[in-house]
Design an enzyme around this catalytic site. Structure first.
Site, PDB file in Angstrom:
ATOM      1  N   TRP A  30      32.652   3.073  17.054  1.00  0.00           N
ATOM      2  CA  TRP A  30      31.848   2.087  17.777  1.00  0.00           C
ATOM      3  C   TRP A  30      31.839   2.381  19.276  1.00  0.00           C
ATOM      4  O   TRP A  30      30.826   2.196  19.947  1.00  0.00           O
ATOM      5  CB  TRP A  30      32.428   0.698  17.497  1.00  0.00           C
ATOM      6  CG  TRP A  30      31.807  -0.442  18.233  1.00  0.00           C
ATOM      7  CD1 TRP A  30      30.563  -0.977  18.029  1.00  0.00           C
ATOM      8  CD2 TRP A  30      32.402  -1.227  19.272  1.00  0.00           C
ATOM      9  NE1 TRP A  30      30.344  -2.041  18.885  1.00  0.00           N
ATOM     10  CE2 TRP A  30      31.471  -2.218  19.649  1.00  0.00           C
ATOM     11  CE3 TRP A  30      33.648  -1.197  19.905  1.00  0.00           C
ATOM     12  CZ2 TRP A  30      31.741  -3.158  20.645  1.00  0.00           C
ATOM     13  CZ3 TRP A  30      33.919  -2.135  20.885  1.00  0.00           C
ATOM     14  CH2 TRP A  30      32.968  -3.098  21.247  1.00  0.00           C
ATOM     15  N   HIS A  31      32.954   2.868  19.799  1.00  0.00           N
ATOM     16  CA  HIS A  31      33.039   3.117  21.233  1.00  0.00           C
ATOM     17  C   HIS A  31      32.228   4.327  21.682  1.00  0.00           C
ATOM     18  O   HIS A  31      31.692   4.324  22.792  1.00  0.00           O
ATOM     19  CB  HIS A  31      34.498   3.312  21.651  1.00  0.00           C
ATOM     20  CG  HIS A  31      35.232   2.032  21.901  1.00  0.00           C
ATOM     21  ND1 HIS A  31      35.931   1.361  20.913  1.00  0.00           N
ATOM     22  CD2 HIS A  31      35.356   1.278  23.029  1.00  0.00           C
ATOM     23  CE1 HIS A  31      36.471   0.264  21.431  1.00  0.00           C
ATOM     24  NE2 HIS A  31      36.128   0.177  22.694  1.00  0.00           N
ATOM     25  N   GLY A  32      32.154   5.354  20.867  1.00  0.00           N
ATOM     26  CA  GLY A  32      31.391   6.509  21.304  1.00  0.00           C
ATOM     27  C   GLY A  32      31.695   7.766  20.528  1.00  0.00           C
ATOM     28  O   GLY A  32      32.475   7.765  19.564  1.00  0.00           O
TER      29      GLY A  32
END
Length: 509
Positions: free
Chosen positions: A362-364
């Protein structure tokens, strides 16, 4: 509108995108007062107001035309799939589709080497991902038998499918549309219809809205600006990127470790700033109301996404994680941690690892996120073992005051949690494999030694030794405490509210 922000960006030494973002967050404060003046008897006007403000943010202020169209596409796909699909796989389809689209944009961000100062679609998309995937599970829970739902699922379930206007208003709720906080659809509808404000108490102007909203909201604004000031003044020269410079490598090991603690705190102030600012703006719309204290003062902790003092002075690693990005913690708990656990079984190590993996995804796309969250899974396991096996040895007997050894244990635990956090968080900011490994190497791998050493100790017989000592001391393990996994995604039974909130009188259902 860039001409309005260029002089200000030059004056404060920030990028124009950063100035635009903070401007949007501050504009939300007076707009929050406008929102609450729209009669609750006209909810469609409130939905339209959210949509209109969001359009102003994305188009003239941020210039994110194609980005907004992508967000709108995700919103419409979620709405129509959830409405017309009755399959039990519906929530998973939406989850994979929305998260996959987010990862696609994360990869584009890496390819074009956007810095963290660049405001583009992935920031708002991360917030929207939480809202849309949670909505899908809420809809599915609304179609299930109530006896199969836990307390959270029952309270947040959607049993009456919303109109498209209601869903757009929810998706584009303006105080949180750019960086959060996220909220569930049921909470949004309670806000719009003012169903959350039914507790007896002082109200403003004859409306249901409790008094004290502005006092708390604007205090959050001042606090957020203070954190922003700290970051502007100190963050430029005190951040994790210094760890890969030749100068840092020339310092003694102990100085490098101490500097890493300073860098971690300075890096976190920018998150404290934006999350506190959005919390205050949300409170001004009425979101976040949690009841009254015994003295009758309204409390507004429901929109909190971070508790800075708990993070900087944690009692243990679990409390630390529970106080950071709190809305994401709820999302991961409800949409991943619980959902990947087979029915009839308790979440365990693999549930935790899948949850941390989803958080990294989700963060990257940068490898640094995966290094941080992969190690996070091992940290939670080590911390849980400490809590189960070592902590009971220091607990005072029932009814006895806290002992000196317990205070020393707490102090050591707090310091350990903080230094491990500042160690494991460095790849999260350094992002690349090379820089992350260089940073850890220059810190002497102390985080790996602490965590790995702890795991080796417990699995090599330390658990048996500790249990023997517990038995010798007559320690009686409490089931609830024994089942509390330090650092695992929080559940209703293990979640610890901020200090003082346990005395709040909750609003009636």
């Amino acid at each position: 509108m860039d001409a309005l922000f260029v002089p200000l960006a030059g004056a404060v030494g920030a990028s124009i995108d950063q100035v635009k973002l903070i401007s949007c967050l501050l504009i939300a404060y007076p707009l929050g007062s406008v929102f609450v003046r729209i009669p609750a008897s006209k909810p469609n006007l409130r939905h339209l107001f959210n949509i209109a403000v969001a359009l102003v943010y994305f188009f003239p202020m941020l210039g994110m035309y194609t980005g907004f169209l992508q967000l709108l596409g995700d919103i419409l796909v979620t709405y129509f799939v959830a409405r017309f699909s009755s399959s039990s796989k519906m929530p998973w389809f939406i989850f994979v589709f929305i998260l996959g689209h987010l990862m696609f944009n994360h990869i584009i961000r890496v390819i074009y080497e956007f810095s963290y100062e660049t405001m583009e679609v992935t920031g708002p998309q991360m917030v929207l991902t939480m809202k849309l995937t949670t909505f899908a599970w809420n809809v599915w829970d609304g179609r299930r038998d109530e006896k199969d739902l836990d307390k959270w699922q029952l309270e947040k379930s959607v049993r009456e499918f919303p109109s498209l206007l209601e869903f757009l208003g929810y998706s584009l709720y303006f105080p949180g549309v750019l960086v959060g906080p996220s909220l569930e659809f049921s909470d949004y509808m309670n806000l719009v219809n003012e169903r959350a404000f039914t507790t007896p108490g002082k109200h403003q102007g004859g409306r249901r809205l409790p008094a004290g909203r502005k006092r708390v909201g604007y205090r959050k604004m001042v606090t957020g600006l203070a954190f922003l000031g700290v970051f502007v003044v100190f963050g430029g020269s005190n951040n994790y990127s210094v760890m890969v410079t030749p100068w840092f490598g020339e310092q003694t090991w102990i100085k490098r470790v101490l500097l890493a603690q300073l860098y971690g705190t300075c890096e976190r102030t920018k998150y404290y700033a934006v999350w506190t600012l959005t919390e205050g703006a949300s409170i001004l719309t009425g979101y976040g109301f949690t009841g009254y204290t015994p003295s009758g003062q309204s409390t507004w902790t429901g929109a909190a996404n971070v508790i800075p003092m708990v993070i900087e002075f944690p009692s243990n690693f679990k409390v630390l994680l529970d106080s950071w990005n709190m809305k994401a913690n709820v999302w991961l708990r409800e949409c991943v941690y619980k959902r990947v656990t087979p029915k009839g079984q308790k979440p365990g190590f693999w549930s935790s690892m899948l949850t941390f993996g989803t958080s990294a995804f989700w963060h990257g796309a940068q490898i640094g996120y995966y290094l941080t969250f992969l190690m996070g899974g091992f940290i939670t396991s080590a911390a849980r073992l400490v809590r189960l096996n070592i902590r009971p040895l220091f607990l005072p007997a029932d009814g006895q005051p806290t002992t000196t050894t317990k205070r020393i244990y707490d102090l050591v635990g707090s310091l350990t949690a903080l230094v491990v956090l500042n160690y494991v968080a460095s790849p999260f900011m350094l992002l690349t494999w090379s820089d992350s490994i260089t940073g850890w190497m220059r810190l002497g791998w102390y985080g790996h030694i602490i965590v790995g050493g702890g795991l080796v100790f417990f699995y090599a017989g330390g658990t048996k030794v500790c249990r023997g000592l517990q038995k010798k001391q007559g320690v009686e393990m409490k089931k609830k405490e024994a089942g509390s996994a330090v650092g695992t995604p929080v559940t209703e039974k293990t979640f610890q509210l901020p200090p003082g909130i346990d005395k709040v009188i909750p609003p009636p259902k």
